[in-house]
Every structure is written in structure tokens, then in C-alpha cells.
Design a protein around this motif. Sequence first.
Motif, PDB file in Angstrom:
ATOM      1  N   ARG A   1       0.806  -1.211   0.000  1.00  0.00           N
ATOM      2  CA  ARG A   1       0.000   0.000   0.000  1.00  0.00           C
ATOM      3  C   ARG A   1       0.847   1.272   0.000  1.00  0.00           C
ATOM      4  NH1 ARG A   1      -5.101  -1.553   2.007  1.00  0.00           N
ATOM      5  NH2 ARG A   1      -5.540  -3.610   1.132  1.00  0.00           N
ATOM      6  N   THR A   2       0.195   2.394   0.118  1.00  0.00           N
ATOM      7  CA  THR A   2       0.862   3.689   0.095  1.00  0.00           C
ATOM      8  C   THR A   2       1.780   3.835   1.298  1.00  0.00           C
ATOM      9  OG1 THR A   2      -1.092   4.610  -0.973  1.00  0.00           O
ATOM     10  CG2 THR A   2       0.513   6.167  -0.080  1.00  0.00           C
TER      11      THR A   2
ATOM     12  N   SER B   1       3.785   6.116   2.360  1.00  0.00           N
ATOM     13  CA  SER B   1       3.842   7.378   3.101  1.00  0.00           C
ATOM     14  C   SER B   1       2.732   7.508   4.130  1.00  0.00           C
ATOM     15  CB  SER B   1       3.791   8.567   2.126  1.00  0.00           C
ATOM     16  OG  SER B   1       2.590   8.534   1.371  1.00  0.00           O
ATOM     17  N   SER B   2       1.689   6.697   4.024  1.00  0.00           N
ATOM     18  CA  SER B   2       0.580   6.748   4.983  1.00  0.00           C
ATOM     19  C   SER B   2       0.786   5.818   6.164  1.00  0.00           C
ATOM     20  CB  SER B   2      -0.735   6.391   4.291  1.00  0.00           C
ATOM     21  OG  SER B   2      -1.071   7.347   3.311  1.00  0.00           O
TER      22      SER B   2
ATOM     23  N   TRP C   1       3.901   8.402  10.175  1.00  0.00           N
ATOM     24  CA  TRP C   1       3.513   8.790   8.826  1.00  0.00           C
ATOM     25  C   TRP C   1       3.536  10.315   8.678  1.00  0.00           C
ATOM     26  CZ3 TRP C   1      -1.114  11.517   7.837  1.00  0.00           C
ATOM     27  CH2 TRP C   1      -1.928  11.720   8.964  1.00  0.00           C
TER      28      TRP C   1
ATOM     29  N   ASN D   1      10.506   7.684   1.339  1.00  0.00           N
ATOM     30  CA  ASN D   1       9.209   7.318   0.769  1.00  0.00           C
ATOM     31  C   ASN D   1       9.295   7.056  -0.731  1.00  0.00           C
ATOM     32  OD1 ASN D   1       7.927   7.480   3.244  1.00  0.00           O
ATOM     33  ND2 ASN D   1       7.243   9.594   2.946  1.00  0.00           N
TER      34      ASN D   1
ATOM     35  N   ASN E   1      10.255   3.406  -0.616  1.00  0.00           N
ATOM     36  CA  ASN E   1       9.441   2.559   0.274  1.00  0.00           C
ATOM     37  C   ASN E   1      10.317   1.803   1.276  1.00  0.00           C
ATOM     38  OD1 ASN E   1       7.292   3.448  -1.195  1.00  0.00           O
ATOM     39  ND2 ASN E   1       6.561   1.435  -1.813  1.00  0.00           N
TER      40      ASN E   1
ATOM     41  N   TYR F   1      -0.938   1.565   9.631  1.00  0.00           N
ATOM     42  CA  TYR F   1      -1.572   2.656   8.884  1.00  0.00           C
ATOM     43  C   TYR F   1      -1.898   3.810   9.813  1.00  0.00           C
ATOM     44  CZ  TYR F   1      -4.827   5.121   5.846  1.00  0.00           C
ATOM     45  OH  TYR F   1      -5.462   6.078   5.091  1.00  0.00           O
TER      46      TYR F   1
END
Length: 123
Positions: free
Chosen positions: A27-28, A30-31, A53, A73, A76, A99
Amino acid sequence: QVQLVESGGGLVQAGGSLRLSCAARGRTFSSYSMAWFRRAPGKERDFVAVTEWRDNTYYADSVKGRFTISRDNTKNTVYLQMNILKPEDTAVYYCAAGYKVSPGTLSGEYVYWGQGTQVTVSS
């Protein structure tokens, strides 16, 4: 799903340095708050450091001033630079992702974990 793969562990003499890396897929990135925990032989898994985050960082008192957590980021990847290592730093180090976790110092806040990498510091 987020997959985490740690690398960079090994054997080092007291006073030496190591840099751990944790590459995340999924997944993203940065979150996600990204953290390092460790488990020494016969002990529970303990918090080491977290990069939230929102880019805040926190450290366990035992590693403040010696360890630095950072993240890239664009790659990753989260890193743990460990300097002035001591024999009591010997442990399996685990990367964790949660998250939007804050502050992220408790292992129960994390859903995703890496397989761990062994760090051994000889005296």
C-alpha cells in the motif's frame, strides 16, 4: 497487504555500527508509520524507534543518541542506523508497519511485520 523485508543484520563488535533496512511492498508507504522493535533472547519484544507517517520520530530511552530511524518514501524503505552498539543491543530486530499509527510505540498497534534480522554485538 504490506510485505516487509528486513536486511542488514550481522555480527559486530561493541562500539561498532550497523544499518538495518526494511523494504515495504504494497500500500501507500507514506501513509504508514514504520517502526523497529527487537526481541532479545528470553525477553519480550520491545520498542526501539518509530518514524510516524507525519514524520515525527520517537526512540526508546535505551537507544536515544545512538540509533537513528529514517525513511525514504520514494524507495518505500525505512532504515535504522545503529551506532555505538553494546552487547545488550543483541536481539532479533523486526520492522513493523501500521496505517497512520500514532505515536506507534506499542507492538499491538501494528498489523504488518517483517521476518526479523539478527543483530549480535560481541564484547
